[in-house]
Write a protein that holds these residues in place. Structure first.
Motif, mmCIF file in Angstrom:
data_model
loop_
_atom_site.group_PDB
_atom_site.id
_atom_site.type_symbol
_atom_site.label_atom_id
_atom_site.label_comp_id
_atom_site.label_asym_id
_atom_site.label_seq_id
_atom_site.Cartn_x
_atom_site.Cartn_y
_atom_site.Cartn_z
ATOM 1 N N ASN A 65 0.845 -1.291 0.112
ATOM 2 C CA ASN A 65 -0.080 0.072 0.019
ATOM 3 C C ASN A 65 0.784 1.394 0.039
ATOM 4 O O ASN A 65 0.504 2.543 -0.674
ATOM 5 C CB ASN A 65 -1.043 0.023 1.297
ATOM 6 C CG ASN A 65 -2.115 -1.047 0.945
ATOM 7 O OD1 ASN A 65 -2.305 -1.420 -0.146
ATOM 8 N ND2 ASN A 65 -2.602 -1.342 2.211
ATOM 9 N N GLU A 66 2.405 1.294 0.904
ATOM 10 C CA GLU A 66 2.931 2.421 0.587
ATOM 11 C C GLU A 66 3.358 2.614 -0.683
ATOM 12 O O GLU A 66 3.488 3.954 -1.184
ATOM 13 C CB GLU A 66 4.125 2.070 1.737
ATOM 14 C CG GLU A 66 4.930 3.366 1.705
ATOM 15 C CD GLU A 66 6.076 2.987 2.747
ATOM 16 O OE1 GLU A 66 7.050 3.993 2.890
ATOM 17 O OE2 GLU A 66 6.059 2.041 3.492
ATOM 18 N N TYR A 87 0.690 4.562 -2.669
ATOM 19 C CA TYR A 87 0.327 5.560 -2.099
ATOM 20 C C TYR A 87 1.424 6.610 -2.648
ATOM 21 O O TYR A 87 1.204 7.931 -2.995
ATOM 22 C CB TYR A 87 0.434 5.828 -0.740
ATOM 23 C CG TYR A 87 0.367 7.123 0.154
ATOM 24 C CD1 TYR A 87 -0.970 7.807 0.239
ATOM 25 C CD2 TYR A 87 1.582 7.822 0.460
ATOM 26 C CE1 TYR A 87 -0.891 8.931 0.561
ATOM 27 C CE2 TYR A 87 1.672 9.009 1.084
ATOM 28 C CZ TYR A 87 0.103 9.504 1.200
ATOM 29 O OH TYR A 87 0.178 10.870 1.564
ATOM 30 N N LYS A 88 2.762 6.170 -2.823
ATOM 31 C CA LYS A 88 3.880 7.231 -3.099
ATOM 32 C C LYS A 88 3.620 7.497 -4.852
ATOM 33 O O LYS A 88 3.899 8.656 -5.113
ATOM 34 C CB LYS A 88 5.291 6.570 -2.958
ATOM 35 C CG LYS A 88 5.702 6.568 -1.619
ATOM 36 C CD LYS A 88 6.997 6.144 -1.237
ATOM 37 C CE LYS A 88 7.460 5.922 0.006
ATOM 38 N NZ LYS A 88 8.921 5.494 0.393
#
Length: 50
Positions: free
Chosen positions: A2-3, A6-7
């Protein structure tokens, strides 16, 4: 996982925002130049027409 998503979304959003600002400024400058040139043409209309 998920990170990383998001980035990617954050950088994509920043790029879209920057592009939007550039397009906005370009449109404003073009519009102002068109108004100025139109005013010059109207001012010199009597010189152009015989």
């Amino acid at each position: 996982m998920n990170e990383k998503i998001y980035k990617t979304m954050a950088s994509s959003g920043a790029g879209s925002l920057a592009l939007g600002i550039v397009v906005l400024v370009t449109g404003l400058v073009t519009g102002i130049l068109m108004i100025v040139n139109g005013a010059r043409l109207l001012k010199r209309k009597s010189d152009i027409l015989i």
